[in-house]
Design a protein around this motif. Structure first.
Motif, mmCIF file in Angstrom:
data_model
loop_
_atom_site.group_PDB
_atom_site.id
_atom_site.type_symbol
_atom_site.label_atom_id
_atom_site.label_comp_id
_atom_site.label_asym_id
_atom_site.label_seq_id
_atom_site.Cartn_x
_atom_site.Cartn_y
_atom_site.Cartn_z
ATOM 1 N N PRO A 81 0.765 -1.132 0.007
ATOM 2 C CA PRO A 81 0.019 0.049 0.117
ATOM 3 C C PRO A 81 0.722 1.214 -0.193
ATOM 4 C CG PRO A 81 -0.585 -1.555 1.687
ATOM 5 C CD PRO A 81 0.635 -2.036 1.196
ATOM 6 N N TYR A 82 0.574 2.199 -0.663
ATOM 7 C CA TYR A 82 1.194 3.406 -0.989
ATOM 8 C C TYR A 82 1.396 4.414 0.207
ATOM 9 C CZ TYR A 82 1.436 2.423 -6.025
ATOM 10 O OH TYR A 82 1.813 1.790 -7.312
ATOM 11 N N ARG A 83 0.167 4.105 1.068
ATOM 12 C CA ARG A 83 0.204 4.830 2.341
ATOM 13 C C ARG A 83 1.427 4.881 3.215
ATOM 14 N NH1 ARG A 83 -3.783 6.495 6.365
ATOM 15 N NH2 ARG A 83 -5.546 6.323 4.600
ATOM 16 N N PHE A 84 1.791 3.574 3.193
ATOM 17 C CA PHE A 84 3.249 3.060 4.026
ATOM 18 C C PHE A 84 4.385 2.952 3.284
ATOM 19 C CE2 PHE A 84 -0.826 0.745 5.805
ATOM 20 C CZ PHE A 84 -0.564 1.673 6.916
ATOM 21 N N LEU A 85 4.109 2.707 1.850
ATOM 22 C CA LEU A 85 5.471 2.413 0.893
ATOM 23 C C LEU A 85 5.878 3.318 -0.053
ATOM 24 C CD1 LEU A 85 4.958 -1.665 0.854
ATOM 25 C CD2 LEU A 85 6.459 -0.329 2.441
ATOM 26 N N ALA A 137 -5.326 -9.271 -1.808
ATOM 27 C CA ALA A 137 -5.566 -8.768 -0.435
ATOM 28 C C ALA A 137 -5.007 -7.515 -0.268
ATOM 29 C CB ALA A 137 -5.054 -9.808 0.656
ATOM 30 N N THR A 138 -4.053 -7.033 -0.811
ATOM 31 C CA THR A 138 -3.287 -5.853 -0.783
ATOM 32 C C THR A 138 -4.210 -4.673 -1.001
ATOM 33 O OG1 THR A 138 -1.150 -6.658 -1.367
ATOM 34 C CG2 THR A 138 -1.201 -4.166 -1.516
ATOM 35 N N THR A 139 -5.179 -4.904 -2.066
ATOM 36 C CA THR A 139 -5.993 -3.967 -2.362
ATOM 37 C C THR A 139 -7.111 -3.658 -1.328
ATOM 38 O OG1 THR A 139 -6.078 -4.431 -4.829
ATOM 39 C CG2 THR A 139 -7.853 -3.278 -4.104
ATOM 40 N N PHE A 140 -7.630 -4.832 -0.640
ATOM 41 C CA PHE A 140 -8.378 -4.845 0.648
ATOM 42 C C PHE A 140 -7.925 -3.990 1.896
ATOM 43 C CE2 PHE A 140 -10.241 -6.823 4.101
ATOM 44 C CZ PHE A 140 -11.496 -6.731 4.049
ATOM 45 N N GLU A 141 -6.459 -4.322 1.732
ATOM 46 C CA GLU A 141 -5.888 -3.619 3.102
ATOM 47 C C GLU A 141 -5.853 -2.150 2.734
ATOM 48 O OE1 GLU A 141 -1.995 -5.579 3.116
ATOM 49 O OE2 GLU A 141 -2.804 -7.834 3.471
ATOM 50 N N GLY A 194 -12.007 -3.725 14.867
ATOM 51 C CA GLY A 194 -12.606 -4.035 13.646
ATOM 52 C C GLY A 194 -11.686 -4.277 12.380
ATOM 53 N N ARG A 195 -10.717 -3.232 12.351
ATOM 54 C CA ARG A 195 -9.643 -3.408 11.419
ATOM 55 C C ARG A 195 -8.811 -4.371 11.455
ATOM 56 N NH1 ARG A 195 -10.437 2.216 12.155
ATOM 57 N NH2 ARG A 195 -8.388 2.422 13.509
ATOM 58 N N LYS A 196 -8.318 -4.760 12.570
ATOM 59 C CA LYS A 196 -7.300 -5.929 12.766
ATOM 60 C C LYS A 196 -8.177 -7.299 12.392
ATOM 61 C CE LYS A 196 -5.016 -3.814 16.734
ATOM 62 N NZ LYS A 196 -4.844 -3.872 18.366
ATOM 63 N N LEU A 197 -9.240 -7.424 12.611
ATOM 64 C CA LEU A 197 -10.130 -8.424 12.074
ATOM 65 C C LEU A 197 -10.243 -8.509 10.485
ATOM 66 C CD1 LEU A 197 -11.623 -10.834 13.841
ATOM 67 C CD2 LEU A 197 -13.796 -9.349 13.310
ATOM 68 N N LEU A 198 -10.519 -7.350 9.950
ATOM 69 C CA LEU A 198 -10.599 -7.421 8.622
ATOM 70 C C LEU A 198 -9.199 -7.884 7.901
ATOM 71 C CD1 LEU A 198 -12.800 -4.017 8.088
ATOM 72 C CD2 LEU A 198 -13.494 -6.464 7.708
ATOM 73 N N LEU A 199 -8.027 -7.047 8.598
ATOM 74 C CA LEU A 199 -6.750 -7.450 8.024
ATOM 75 C C LEU A 199 -6.329 -8.834 8.165
ATOM 76 C CD1 LEU A 199 -5.104 -4.168 9.078
ATOM 77 C CD2 LEU A 199 -5.841 -4.644 6.620
ATOM 78 N N ALA A 200 -6.898 -9.517 9.252
ATOM 79 C CA ALA A 200 -6.545 -10.786 9.363
ATOM 80 C C ALA A 200 -7.254 -11.830 8.397
ATOM 81 C CB ALA A 200 -6.533 -11.214 10.944
ATOM 82 N N HIS A 201 -8.525 -11.260 8.034
ATOM 83 C CA HIS A 201 -9.245 -12.433 7.203
ATOM 84 C C HIS A 201 -9.939 -11.469 6.183
ATOM 85 C CE1 HIS A 201 -9.012 -15.096 10.621
ATOM 86 N NE2 HIS A 201 -9.197 -14.138 11.602
ATOM 87 N N PRO A 202 -9.121 -11.265 5.030
ATOM 88 C CA PRO A 202 -9.490 -10.570 3.756
ATOM 89 C C PRO A 202 -10.440 -11.396 3.016
ATOM 90 C CG PRO A 202 -7.418 -11.167 3.612
ATOM 91 C CD PRO A 202 -7.809 -11.349 4.968
ATOM 92 N N LYS A 203 -10.352 -12.773 2.887
ATOM 93 C CA LYS A 203 -11.146 -13.673 2.240
ATOM 94 C C LYS A 203 -12.591 -13.706 2.843
ATOM 95 C CE LYS A 203 -11.056 -17.925 -0.248
ATOM 96 N NZ LYS A 203 -10.161 -19.153 -0.643
ATOM 97 N N LEU A 204 -12.570 -13.945 4.284
ATOM 98 C CA LEU A 204 -13.805 -14.092 5.033
ATOM 99 C C LEU A 204 -14.770 -12.806 4.748
ATOM 100 C CD1 LEU A 204 -15.554 -15.682 7.003
ATOM 101 C CD2 LEU A 204 -14.208 -14.730 8.633
ATOM 102 N N PHE A 205 -14.031 -11.781 4.927
ATOM 103 C CA PHE A 205 -14.952 -10.454 5.014
ATOM 104 C C PHE A 205 -15.084 -9.949 3.649
ATOM 105 C CE2 PHE A 205 -13.637 -10.911 9.604
ATOM 106 C CZ PHE A 205 -14.751 -11.015 10.296
ATOM 107 N N ALA A 209 -13.959 -12.439 -2.388
ATOM 108 C CA ALA A 209 -13.450 -11.610 -3.600
ATOM 109 C C ALA A 209 -11.958 -11.281 -3.418
ATOM 110 C CB ALA A 209 -14.274 -10.265 -3.415
ATOM 111 N N PHE A 210 -11.445 -11.218 -2.204
ATOM 112 C CA PHE A 210 -9.976 -10.809 -2.083
ATOM 113 C C PHE A 210 -9.341 -12.063 -1.377
ATOM 114 C CE2 PHE A 210 -12.268 -6.958 -2.353
ATOM 115 C CZ PHE A 210 -11.332 -5.876 -3.034
ATOM 116 N N SER A 211 -8.118 -12.309 -1.789
ATOM 117 C CA SER A 211 -7.243 -13.310 -1.200
ATOM 118 C C SER A 211 -5.623 -13.026 -1.246
ATOM 119 C CB SER A 211 -7.728 -14.521 -1.817
ATOM 120 O OG SER A 211 -6.844 -14.922 -3.043
ATOM 121 N N ARG A 212 -5.191 -13.553 -0.447
ATOM 122 C CA ARG A 212 -3.583 -13.382 -0.376
ATOM 123 C C ARG A 212 -3.073 -13.828 -1.652
ATOM 124 N NH1 ARG A 212 -3.185 -10.730 4.045
ATOM 125 N NH2 ARG A 212 -4.283 -11.294 5.887
ATOM 126 N N LYS A 213 -3.441 -14.842 -2.110
ATOM 127 C CA LYS A 213 -2.860 -15.583 -3.520
ATOM 128 C C LYS A 213 -3.319 -14.645 -4.672
ATOM 129 C CE LYS A 213 -3.016 -20.387 -1.902
ATOM 130 N NZ LYS A 213 -3.415 -21.769 -2.242
#
Length: 457
Positions: A74-78, A171-175, A316-327, A331-335
């Motif tokens: 994410p550009y916000r950090f990198l 998942a980077t887009t989701f993050e 809630g953000r911690k939960l979302l970031l830990a499980h992008p596919k579930l939430f 639509a989003f996955s780490r693969k």
């Protein structure tokens, strides 16, 4: 990263087809980049080692190129160290960023330095937000003066081939979306600072060209679009923010992209008039995303509401970031998406423009009497069309001869930079996109009411 691999493959393929540039790959590990080149059969002219935490390495990398394409998110950090290196080395820079907070932060921190150095820093050169940004201008251009476009509503649609399955995006887009919600308050304050600075430099420039006709009120959705036969939601991405930034830039630059005069001609019609200039290219704008079925609409509404609730809270953000596919309902996955999904997906963005044949008679109560429908369409948007759009912007910066583009410096959106150089530059950019595989078309023009759609949805 996932997107960077797609961009590298697209550049390599384009060079093999005759694009006369020398290009190199850069990243944290030269060994891993060499492995990537071997696996994808890429033939860059060089491999450079540069980490976003190593400012000296970034500066050395930037000094060795004429144009730096940044795929690090994410550009916000990198993203900021790469922008700083490019501006410091007087090297033009483009990225794929769809994060409004980052774009505006870079404008605040590096806008003046980039302007003084003659460096062009161009953000949002991907599906976020080239189709929306250039598509809105392209639609407005179909209203030949004295007619003028007042509203443009854009509807993103995606088609997935039968049998294709799996995640739509990485998942980077989701993050990035999750972190974007976390910084809403900071982003508001930052935008205020940016607009105040613009206003101090050129009074009126922070507001863009004055609108005509009734105020366009975006509909949060869901609502059913009878002509598209789809359910529409307000698009949560960067498109609307990028289009507004473009319109402010065009107003500040005195763009005259629709008159017959040469770009930059001092005798041309001034901006903010009905006969041409920024006002002609600055309709009120709203962006939507569509789904095909009622069941998909219900699922999207539920998960959108859940995301909105969780993303506004730390836990809630911690939960979302830990499980992008579930939430995201898968639509989003780490693969990221599979090759089957990439090959079997396409997009079409519909632009419905409405306005007046005689804008001098426009009022908040007068009905529109001119209607235009345009489309921007292409292959899978996030990882197939995005590299093509990225290439089109890169080609423009490297090959475009318009003096307004050559001497420009600052932090830009694609439309803010290309639109300021005039009608011909916009049309050349559209042609580049079409040649690469992202098509811009005028679907229909009519007076009195929107014409029927002839394209297959």
């Amino acid at each position: 990263g996932f997107t960077g691999k797609q961009v590298a493959a697209a550049i390599d393929a384009h060079v093999r087809r005759g694009w006369h540039v020398r290009w190199a790959l850069a990243g944290r590990s030269s060994a891993r980049l060499s492995e990537l080149c071997a696996r994808l059969h890429l033939k860059p002219h060089g491999i450079l080692e540069a980490d976003v935490k190593d400012n000296a390495a970034l500066r050395g990398m930037a000094e060795r190129c004429a144009l730096l394409l940044n795929c690090t998110g994410p550009y916000r950090f990198l993203g900021e160290p790469v922008v700083a290196a490019a501006v410091g080395a007087s090297t033009d820079y483009v990225d794929l960023c769809g994060e409004p907070e980052f774009i505006e932060r870079m404008a605040l921190r590096y806008g003046d330095a980039a302007r003084d150095a003659g460096v062009r820093v161009v953000h949002a050169c991907a599906f976020d937000s080239v189709p929306a940004d250039i598509g809105a201008i392209f639609t407005a251009m179909q209203f030949t003066p004295p007619s003028r476009c007042a509203h443009v509503n854009m509807y993103h649609t995606v088609k997935v081939a039968e049998g294709a399955s799996g995640a739509y995006a990485h998942a980077t887009t989701f993050e990035a979306a999750v972190h974007g919600f976390a910084g809403v308050g900071e982003a508001r304050e930052q935008r205020k600072q940016l607009l105040d600075r613009m206003e101090a430099r050129a009074p009126g420039s922070s507001k863009g060209a004055p609108p005509i006709g009734p105020r366009l009120r975006a509909r949060p959705g869901p609502f059913f679009h009878p002509r598209l036969q789809k359910w529409a939601f307000l698009f949560p991405g960067a498109d609307a923010a990028v289009v507004r930034a473009t319109q402010r830039a065009l107003a500040a630059s005195g763009a005259n992209a629709v008159s017959d005069a040469a770009p930059g001609d001092a005798t041309a019609a001034p901006p903010n008039t009905a006969s041409g200039g920024a006002a002609q290219l600055s309709p009120q704008f709203a962006a939507y995303v569509c789904v095909n079925t009622t069941s998909a609409m219900v699922v999207m509404a539920i998960f959108g509401t859940l995301f909105n609730f969780l993303a506004r809270r730390d836990w809630g953000r911690k939960l979302l970031l830990a499980h992008p596919k579930l939430f995201s309902w898968g639509a989003f996955s780490r693969k990221g998406p599979s090759k089957q999904m990439l090959d079997g997906t396409s997009f079409c963005s519909w632009f419905e423009g409405c306005g007046y044949s005689n804008p001098e008679e426009a009022s908040p109560t007068k009905p529109f009497d001119r209607f235009v429908t345009c489309t921007v369409s292409g292959p899978e948007p996030g990882y197939v069309a995005t590299p093509l759009l990225f290439l089109a912007v890169a080609q423009t910066l490297l090959d475009e001869t318009a003096p307004e583009l050559r001497r420009a410096g600052g932090v830009f959106t694609p439309g803010g930079l290309i639109g300021s150089a005039g009608r011909d530059s916009i049309l050349r950019f559209v042609e580049r996109c079409c040649v690469l595989g992202v098509d811009f078309r005028v679907a229909a023009v009519a007076d009195g009411a929107f014409p029927k759609l002839h394209a297959k949805l």
